[in-house]
Design a protein around this motif. Structure first.
Motif, PDB file in Angstrom:
ATOM      1  N   GLY A 236      -1.240   0.655 -21.255  1.00  0.00           N
ATOM      2  CA  GLY A 236      -0.236  -0.351 -20.945  1.00  0.00           C
ATOM      3  C   GLY A 236       0.902   0.164 -20.089  1.00  0.00           C
ATOM      4  O   GLY A 236       1.784  -0.601 -19.693  1.00  0.00           O
ATOM      5  N   LEU A 237       0.916   1.474 -19.797  1.00  0.00           N
ATOM      6  CA  LEU A 237       1.972   2.054 -18.974  1.00  0.00           C
ATOM      7  C   LEU A 237       1.785   1.680 -17.506  1.00  0.00           C
ATOM      8  O   LEU A 237       0.657   1.505 -17.029  1.00  0.00           O
ATOM      9  N   SER A 238       2.888   1.565 -16.812  1.00  0.00           N
ATOM     10  CA  SER A 238       2.830   1.247 -15.390  1.00  0.00           C
ATOM     11  C   SER A 238       2.118   2.365 -14.638  1.00  0.00           C
ATOM     12  O   SER A 238       2.444   3.545 -14.797  1.00  0.00           O
ATOM     13  N   THR A 239       1.132   1.990 -13.816  1.00  0.00           N
ATOM     14  CA  THR A 239       0.250   2.957 -13.161  1.00  0.00           C
ATOM     15  C   THR A 239      -0.039   2.502 -11.736  1.00  0.00           C
ATOM     16  O   THR A 239      -0.016   1.313 -11.433  1.00  0.00           O
ATOM     17  N   LEU A 240      -0.332   3.455 -10.876  1.00  0.00           N
ATOM     18  CA  LEU A 240      -0.664   3.134  -9.484  1.00  0.00           C
ATOM     19  C   LEU A 240      -2.084   2.567  -9.373  1.00  0.00           C
ATOM     20  O   LEU A 240      -3.038   3.152  -9.892  1.00  0.00           O
TER      21      LEU A 240
ATOM     22  N   ARG B 191     -19.342   8.837  16.264  1.00  0.00           N
ATOM     23  CA  ARG B 191     -17.940   9.233  16.179  1.00  0.00           C
ATOM     24  C   ARG B 191     -17.030   8.013  16.070  1.00  0.00           C
ATOM     25  O   ARG B 191     -17.083   7.093  16.887  1.00  0.00           O
ATOM     26  N   VAL B 192     -16.174   8.002  15.045  1.00  0.00           N
ATOM     27  CA  VAL B 192     -15.168   6.961  14.854  1.00  0.00           C
ATOM     28  C   VAL B 192     -13.870   7.632  14.428  1.00  0.00           C
ATOM     29  O   VAL B 192     -13.861   8.452  13.515  1.00  0.00           O
ATOM     30  N   VAL B 193     -12.790   7.282  15.092  1.00  0.00           N
ATOM     31  CA  VAL B 193     -11.467   7.765  14.710  1.00  0.00           C
ATOM     32  C   VAL B 193     -10.747   6.639  13.970  1.00  0.00           C
ATOM     33  O   VAL B 193     -10.661   5.517  14.470  1.00  0.00           O
ATOM     34  N   SER B 194     -10.248   6.930  12.774  1.00  0.00           N
ATOM     35  CA  SER B 194      -9.509   5.946  11.988  1.00  0.00           C
ATOM     36  C   SER B 194      -8.057   6.397  11.848  1.00  0.00           C
ATOM     37  O   SER B 194      -7.791   7.501  11.364  1.00  0.00           O
ATOM     38  N   VAL B 195      -7.150   5.544  12.280  1.00  0.00           N
ATOM     39  CA  VAL B 195      -5.731   5.764  12.037  1.00  0.00           C
ATOM     40  C   VAL B 195      -5.398   5.077  10.720  1.00  0.00           C
ATOM     41  O   VAL B 195      -5.578   3.863  10.581  1.00  0.00           O
ATOM     42  N   VAL B 196      -4.955   5.857   9.752  1.00  0.00           N
ATOM     43  CA  VAL B 196      -4.761   5.343   8.394  1.00  0.00           C
ATOM     44  C   VAL B 196      -3.286   5.048   8.148  1.00  0.00           C
ATOM     45  O   VAL B 196      -2.414   5.856   8.481  1.00  0.00           O
ATOM     46  N   TYR B 197      -3.037   3.890   7.564  1.00  0.00           N
ATOM     47  CA  TYR B 197      -1.694   3.499   7.145  1.00  0.00           C
ATOM     48  C   TYR B 197      -1.661   3.418   5.622  1.00  0.00           C
ATOM     49  O   TYR B 197      -2.693   3.243   4.979  1.00  0.00           O
ATOM     50  N   TRP B 198      -0.464   3.539   5.079  1.00  0.00           N
ATOM     51  CA  TRP B 198      -0.314   3.284   3.648  1.00  0.00           C
ATOM     52  C   TRP B 198       0.803   2.275   3.468  1.00  0.00           C
ATOM     53  O   TRP B 198       1.769   2.230   4.229  1.00  0.00           O
ATOM     54  N   ALA B 199       0.636   1.414   2.460  1.00  0.00           N
ATOM     55  CA  ALA B 199       1.549   0.308   2.232  1.00  0.00           C
ATOM     56  C   ALA B 199       1.899   0.238   0.752  1.00  0.00           C
ATOM     57  O   ALA B 199       1.140   0.686  -0.108  1.00  0.00           O
ATOM     58  N   LEU B 200       3.060  -0.347   0.468  1.00  0.00           N
ATOM     59  CA  LEU B 200       3.528  -0.519  -0.898  1.00  0.00           C
ATOM     60  C   LEU B 200       3.873  -1.993  -1.110  1.00  0.00           C
ATOM     61  O   LEU B 200       4.516  -2.615  -0.260  1.00  0.00           O
ATOM     62  N   VAL B 201       3.444  -2.545  -2.243  1.00  0.00           N
ATOM     63  CA  VAL B 201       3.743  -3.933  -2.555  1.00  0.00           C
ATOM     64  C   VAL B 201       4.177  -4.039  -4.015  1.00  0.00           C
ATOM     65  O   VAL B 201       3.835  -3.198  -4.839  1.00  0.00           O
ATOM     66  N   ARG B 202       4.933  -5.073  -4.316  1.00  0.00           N
ATOM     67  CA  ARG B 202       5.347  -5.311  -5.700  1.00  0.00           C
ATOM     68  C   ARG B 202       4.262  -6.056  -6.456  1.00  0.00           C
ATOM     69  O   ARG B 202       3.455  -6.780  -5.859  1.00  0.00           O
ATOM     70  N   ALA B 203       4.277  -5.903  -7.764  1.00  0.00           N
ATOM     71  CA  ALA B 203       3.214  -6.467  -8.599  1.00  0.00           C
ATOM     72  C   ALA B 203       3.094  -7.972  -8.433  1.00  0.00           C
ATOM     73  O   ALA B 203       1.986  -8.520  -8.419  1.00  0.00           O
ATOM     74  N   GLU B 204       4.227  -8.669  -8.309  1.00  0.00           N
ATOM     75  CA  GLU B 204       4.165 -10.129  -8.207  1.00  0.00           C
ATOM     76  C   GLU B 204       3.464 -10.594  -6.938  1.00  0.00           C
ATOM     77  O   GLU B 204       2.964 -11.722  -6.873  1.00  0.00           O
ATOM     78  N   GLN B 205       3.398  -9.745  -5.922  1.00  0.00           N
ATOM     79  CA  GLN B 205       2.706 -10.112  -4.687  1.00  0.00           C
ATOM     80  C   GLN B 205       1.192 -10.159  -4.875  1.00  0.00           C
ATOM     81  O   GLN B 205       0.504 -10.886  -4.159  1.00  0.00           O
TER      82      GLN B 205
ATOM     83  N   HIS C 167       9.503   6.001 -10.818  1.00  0.00           N
ATOM     84  CA  HIS C 167       9.300   7.415 -10.488  1.00  0.00           C
ATOM     85  C   HIS C 167       8.256   8.033 -11.419  1.00  0.00           C
ATOM     86  O   HIS C 167       7.399   8.808 -10.975  1.00  0.00           O
ATOM     87  N   GLU C 168       8.310   7.702 -12.697  1.00  0.00           N
ATOM     88  CA  GLU C 168       7.351   8.262 -13.647  1.00  0.00           C
ATOM     89  C   GLU C 168       5.938   7.786 -13.343  1.00  0.00           C
ATOM     90  O   GLU C 168       4.972   8.564 -13.422  1.00  0.00           O
ATOM     91  N   ALA C 169       5.808   6.508 -12.986  1.00  0.00           N
ATOM     92  CA  ALA C 169       4.481   5.964 -12.679  1.00  0.00           C
ATOM     93  C   ALA C 169       3.895   6.614 -11.427  1.00  0.00           C
ATOM     94  O   ALA C 169       2.699   6.903 -11.370  1.00  0.00           O
ATOM     95  N   ILE C 170       4.717   6.834 -10.424  1.00  0.00           N
ATOM     96  CA  ILE C 170       4.238   7.428  -9.184  1.00  0.00           C
ATOM     97  C   ILE C 170       3.906   8.905  -9.368  1.00  0.00           C
ATOM     98  O   ILE C 170       2.840   9.379  -8.956  1.00  0.00           O
ATOM     99  N   ARG C 171       4.789   9.626 -10.029  1.00  0.00           N
ATOM    100  CA  ARG C 171       4.633  11.069 -10.149  1.00  0.00           C
ATOM    101  C   ARG C 171       3.740  11.468 -11.314  1.00  0.00           C
ATOM    102  O   ARG C 171       3.277  12.610 -11.394  1.00  0.00           O
ATOM    103  N   GLY C 172       3.502  10.543 -12.242  1.00  0.00           N
ATOM    104  CA  GLY C 172       2.608  10.826 -13.359  1.00  0.00           C
ATOM    105  C   GLY C 172       3.180  11.773 -14.383  1.00  0.00           C
ATOM    106  O   GLY C 172       2.425  12.459 -15.085  1.00  0.00           O
TER     107      GLY C 172
END
Length: 249
Positions: free
Chosen positions: A39-43, A107-121, A184-189
């Protein structure tokens, strides 16, 4: 004399082949949701099931090809919206993955992005047969080199949260120090000492105390804070920060 005329035919063919390496984007999108057992908040992050070869049936990161008339960031946001119906508030380029043998079709080059969203989204976006949210630290075998990509994105997020205000991407406009610590705890574990965390957060100038307090509790209501909005979520150096479509002032 043109460059083409000055290059031997064999070398010219190799140059032309290199110039036509397909360019794709992929996105690792993180959200905080309760762990199904603790039940703890987790990524968590969304995966899409591949419906064609190569790796038909395996899960993969959302992504696709870059159109000629769009930027890399816009291509990442578009592919994310088309596959998961999520429009991120924070999007940052992570890394370019281009090992020669990362795709069995060439051969395929992938440019990778990372995104953050809130739970309600994401709560209002139901999962489909080919879209599933999974625990970021408990991934199945993914297509291509996507396990490595997620591993790198997790390392980047956990490193960055310690020196930037990127945690706000998971919070509302105002929040308590306890809510910020839980992010912070959820992200850093790891569990963080409340007193030390409070001292660390208030020692800088990123947090701004408001005149508001949480109401409705039995104990003394905690004070609400906000981040200084003149400070970007993360230091992007000389590059402009990504602005979601419709909010590019």
């Amino acid at each position: 004399m043109t460059l083409t005329a000055a290059v031997p035919s064999g070398e010219r063919n190799r140059v032309q082949n290199r110039a036509h390496v397909p360019l794709a984007v992929s996105t690792v999108i993180f959200a905080l949701r309760p762990h199904p057992e603790t039940g703890l908040s987790t990524l968590w992050l969304p995966l899409v099931r591949r419906i064609r070869d190569p790796f038909e049936g395996l899960w993969a990161l959302p992504g696709g090809w870059v159109r000629a008339d769009e930027s890399l960031a816009d291509a990442a946001a578009r592919n994310l919206l088309e596959t998961t119906h999520v429009r991120p508030a924070y999007l940052e380029q992570l890394y370019a993955f281009g090992d020669v043998d990362r795709s069995p079709t060439g051969r395929v080059v992938s440019v990778v992005y990372w995104a953050l969203v809130r739970a309600e989204q994401i709560e209002r976006e139901p999962e489909g047969e080919n879209v599933r949210w999974v625990l970021a630290d408990e991934l199945p075998e993914l297509a291509f080199d996507h396990n490595l990509i997620v591993e790198y994105a997790l390392w980047r997020l956990r490193t960055k949260v310690e020196y930037s205000r990127i945690a706000q991407a998971f919070l509302g406009e105002t929040f308590t120090l306890s809510e910020l610590r839980h992010v912070h705890e959820a992200i850093r574990g790891v569990a963080l000492d409340p007193a030390n965390f409070r001292r660390q957060m208030l020692s800088g100038d990123a947090l701004v105390v408001t005149d508001e307090r949480v109401t409705g509790g039995r104990h003394r209501p905690p004070r609400l804070y906000r981040y200084d909005t003149s400070i970007e979520l993360a230091d992007n150096g000389p590059l402009p920060p990504y602005r979601p479509e419709g909010n590019r002032s």
